[in-house]
Structures are given as C-alpha cells and as structure tokens.
Scaffold this motif. Structure first.
Motif, PDB file in Angstrom:
ATOM      1  N   TRP A  39      16.624  59.120 -29.981  1.00  0.00           N
ATOM      2  CA  TRP A  39      17.573  59.792 -29.445  1.00  0.00           C
ATOM      3  C   TRP A  39      18.768  59.172 -30.074  1.00  0.00           C
ATOM      4  O   TRP A  39      18.943  57.766 -30.107  1.00  0.00           O
ATOM      5  N   SER A  40      19.818  59.838 -30.452  1.00  0.00           N
ATOM      6  CA  SER A  40      20.952  59.475 -30.902  1.00  0.00           C
ATOM      7  C   SER A  40      22.302  60.014 -30.238  1.00  0.00           C
ATOM      8  O   SER A  40      22.323  61.068 -29.792  1.00  0.00           O
ATOM      9  N   SER A  89      26.716  62.467 -32.090  1.00  0.00           N
ATOM     10  CA  SER A  89      27.612  63.433 -31.935  1.00  0.00           C
ATOM     11  C   SER A  89      28.567  63.638 -30.507  1.00  0.00           C
ATOM     12  O   SER A  89      29.281  64.438 -30.620  1.00  0.00           O
ATOM     13  N   GLY A  90      28.393  62.651 -29.828  1.00  0.00           N
ATOM     14  CA  GLY A  90      29.136  62.254 -28.682  1.00  0.00           C
ATOM     15  C   GLY A  90      28.200  62.548 -27.460  1.00  0.00           C
ATOM     16  O   GLY A  90      28.724  62.372 -26.343  1.00  0.00           O
ATOM     17  N   ARG A  91      27.192  63.120 -27.586  1.00  0.00           N
ATOM     18  CA  ARG A  91      26.285  63.248 -26.409  1.00  0.00           C
ATOM     19  C   ARG A  91      24.781  62.950 -27.025  1.00  0.00           C
ATOM     20  O   ARG A  91      24.579  63.079 -28.269  1.00  0.00           O
ATOM     21  N   TRP A  92      23.825  62.618 -26.128  1.00  0.00           N
ATOM     22  CA  TRP A  92      22.512  62.332 -26.432  1.00  0.00           C
ATOM     23  C   TRP A  92      21.780  63.667 -26.977  1.00  0.00           C
ATOM     24  O   TRP A  92      21.787  64.411 -26.576  1.00  0.00           O
ATOM     25  N   GLY A 141       2.211  57.282 -20.993  1.00  0.00           N
ATOM     26  CA  GLY A 141       3.789  57.167 -21.320  1.00  0.00           C
ATOM     27  C   GLY A 141       4.263  57.403 -22.644  1.00  0.00           C
ATOM     28  O   GLY A 141       3.299  57.781 -23.471  1.00  0.00           O
ATOM     29  N   ALA A 142       5.498  57.225 -22.665  1.00  0.00           N
ATOM     30  CA  ALA A 142       6.009  57.392 -24.084  1.00  0.00           C
ATOM     31  C   ALA A 142       7.076  56.239 -24.422  1.00  0.00           C
ATOM     32  O   ALA A 142       7.717  55.772 -23.360  1.00  0.00           O
ATOM     33  N   ALA A 143       7.495  56.111 -25.310  1.00  0.00           N
ATOM     34  CA  ALA A 143       8.531  55.211 -25.994  1.00  0.00           C
ATOM     35  C   ALA A 143       9.714  55.973 -26.036  1.00  0.00           C
ATOM     36  O   ALA A 143       9.593  56.889 -27.098  1.00  0.00           O
ATOM     37  N   TYR A 144      10.918  55.948 -25.621  1.00  0.00           N
ATOM     38  CA  TYR A 144      12.001  56.732 -25.944  1.00  0.00           C
ATOM     39  C   TYR A 144      12.966  55.339 -26.721  1.00  0.00           C
ATOM     40  O   TYR A 144      13.411  54.609 -25.995  1.00  0.00           O
ATOM     41  N   PHE A 145      13.253  55.806 -28.102  1.00  0.00           N
ATOM     42  CA  PHE A 145      14.300  54.912 -28.513  1.00  0.00           C
ATOM     43  C   PHE A 145      15.665  55.250 -28.438  1.00  0.00           C
ATOM     44  O   PHE A 145      15.732  56.315 -28.949  1.00  0.00           O
ATOM     45  N   TYR A 146      16.711  54.488 -27.850  1.00  0.00           N
ATOM     46  CA  TYR A 146      18.270  54.973 -27.660  1.00  0.00           C
ATOM     47  C   TYR A 146      18.779  54.100 -28.763  1.00  0.00           C
ATOM     48  O   TYR A 146      19.028  52.991 -28.420  1.00  0.00           O
ATOM     49  N   HIS A 147      19.536  54.954 -29.671  1.00  0.00           N
ATOM     50  CA  HIS A 147      20.244  54.257 -30.759  1.00  0.00           C
ATOM     51  C   HIS A 147      21.759  54.459 -30.124  1.00  0.00           C
ATOM     52  O   HIS A 147      22.577  55.416 -30.395  1.00  0.00           O
ATOM     53  N   LEU A 148      22.361  53.258 -29.721  1.00  0.00           N
ATOM     54  CA  LEU A 148      23.737  53.206 -29.085  1.00  0.00           C
ATOM     55  C   LEU A 148      24.633  53.046 -29.978  1.00  0.00           C
ATOM     56  O   LEU A 148      24.619  52.077 -30.873  1.00  0.00           O
ATOM     57  N   THR A 149      25.569  53.969 -30.204  1.00  0.00           N
ATOM     58  CA  THR A 149      26.489  53.960 -31.275  1.00  0.00           C
ATOM     59  C   THR A 149      27.944  54.309 -30.514  1.00  0.00           C
ATOM     60  O   THR A 149      28.952  53.937 -31.169  1.00  0.00           O
TER      61      THR A 149
END
Length: 155
Positions: A136-137, A140-143, A2-10
């Motif tokens: 992931w950021s 910009s308004g989208r991931w 697997g992999a770790a996906y980091f989601y930066h919620l702004t």
C-alpha cells in the motif's frame, strides 16, 4: 490464514498512520501488538496515542497487565494474544506469525532508503515462504493498493 500488508509511509508520520490502523483493528475485534526495535520510539508512540482525540486502550510491555492490553507496544513478541501484529522500525516478523495472525502490518518510512530496502527484503523473504502480501502506498494523498500477491495467483 493471515496476510502481510506493507504500508509505505510518505505523507503521514508513523504515529498518525499507526493510530488509524490500530483503531480499525480494534474495530474488527482484534488484539494488536505493535512491535518495534527501540524503547524510545515505543515511548513516543505511547505518548502520542494518549494525546490523540479518541481513546485507544494500550500499554507498553513490561507491566503487570500485559496479557490484558488490547494493544501492546513491545520490542519482543507475544504477551497479549494479538491477532494483528504491526511491525515498525524494521522489526522482524516470521512467515509462521503471518500464517497464524489475522493480519500483519509492516509500516516503513518511505523517506529512509535503509527502511525501504529492508521492507523489500521482508517482502521477498515472506512471499518466497508462501505468505500472501499486499503493498500500500499513500503517494497520491490517499492509501492505494499497488501490489497484491493474490492477483498473481488469480491471473
């Protein structure tokens, strides 16, 4: 592996992003564990998931049917044979879990300095342990994918 996906919620709140990721994970045929640190947060997410449009089958850990839940909200780990772990509130995940899972998602509040610092620490410790990770950021308004450890291996 697997992999770790980091989601930066702004932009979107946790419950919106979590519901989207859970829906995609179920669509991929994965069982999901949502791992938090506070029972109150899990109860709030439980209510939010039931109130949204579209059905996302889930339950909170501690019931008679935890092993049968496609999505299990828990402060522990394990219980429903999940192949995807979604860590919230800085919940811990290990390198061994990432290697064994299809995917581990680490969602953190970009407006909380402590949460951002903790995510950075998680990124460093997990990638130092050899785990693949993506950042992931949604600024910009989208991931958008902003970093990928596989890119460094290829280049």
């Amino acid at each position: 592996m697997g992999a770790a996906y980091f989601y930066h919620l702004t932009r979107n709140p946790l419950d919106v992003t979590l519901a989207t990721l859970v829906e995609k994970s179920l669509g991929a045929g994965w069982r999901v564990e949502v791992r938090g640190r506070e029972d109150q947060t899990l109860q709030r997410l439980d209510a939010s998931l039931w109130q949204r449009e579209g059905f996302l089958p889930h339950g909170i850990a501690g019931g008679d049917h935890d092993a049968d839940q496609p999505v299990l909200l828990t402060t522990g780990s394990g219980g429903n044979g999940a192949s995807c772990v979604m860590a919230i509130e800085g919940a811990d995940v290990t390198a061994a879990e990432i290697i064994a899972a299809q995917r581990v998602c680490i969602l953190f509040d970009g407006h909380d300095g402590d949460a951002v610092a903790h995510a950075r620490t998680q990124w460093k410790s997990l990638t130092d342990a050899g785990c693949t990770a993506q950042y992931w950021s949604e600024d910009s308004g989208r991931w958008e994918k902003k970093a990928d450890t596989d890119d460094k291996k290829d280049g």
